[in-house]
Scaffold this motif. Structure first.
Motif: not given
Length: 176
Positions: A78-88
């Motif tokens: 998603g777009f909230t705070g720590r959402d970082s799966t795509p970047e990872a």
């Protein structure tokens, strides 16, 4: 010659990305594990990691380097705070499967309307391992599994599926 009427059993790993879930409360990861098993595939690992780019990347990289053929992640898209799966995960891809996110959002639109634009569902191929990243809700996991993933990892699905580009698993091996 491979019998095309018998589904190839794939080695699948499931990763839940969450700062709050544990094995008892991980309904999305639990759903995916059961759905994979019911489809005749083998769950070789299931983990939960905090929403941290490097923790996610470490687990997925380990699976890519092993004999895992399919990785399904839930959460952190998603777009909230720590959402970082795509970047990872996307830096690990040799090829991106653009149609996965597009198709997921198209199917999801019928279910949740234009809120689906906030989904950053992505997929790709890395060292002959297909990786699917789904949102964290159980409903979104069901949408992604039933609407796309189940067929795309079924060796009998026509006109095409991903099994021909995956690393051999020794069960019904095929050319790499």
């Amino acid at each position: 010659m491979t019998n095309k009427s018998v589904q190839e059993e794939l080695k699948v790993a499931v990763l839940t990305v969450s700062d709050t879930r544990n094995e008892e409360t991980d309904t999305s990861g639990g759903y995916l594990v059961e759905a994979v098993k019911q489809s005749g595939h083998n769950i070789v690992d299931k983990q939960i990691v905090k929403d941290d780019i490097y923790d996610i990347r470490a687990v997925v990289s380990g699976w890519i380097a092993s004999d895992v053929q399919v990785v399904i992640l839930t959460g952190g898209t998603g777009f909230t705070g720590r959402d970082s799966t795509p970047e990872a995960v996307t830096p690990l891809f040799d090829k991106t499967i653009e149609g996965f996110g597009e198709t997921f959002r198209a199917i999801s639109y019928a279910e949740i309307g234009n809120s689906t634009i906030q989904s950053r569902a992505v997929a790709g191929l890395a060292k002959h391992t297909v990786i699917f990243c789904l949102p964290g809700s159980t409903g979104a996991c069901r949408t992604g599994w039933e609407g796309i993933i189940k067929d795309q990892i079924d060796s009998r699905h026509r006109p095409c599926n991903f099994t021909g580009v995956l690393k051999p698993n020794g069960i019904m091996g095929h050319a790499q």
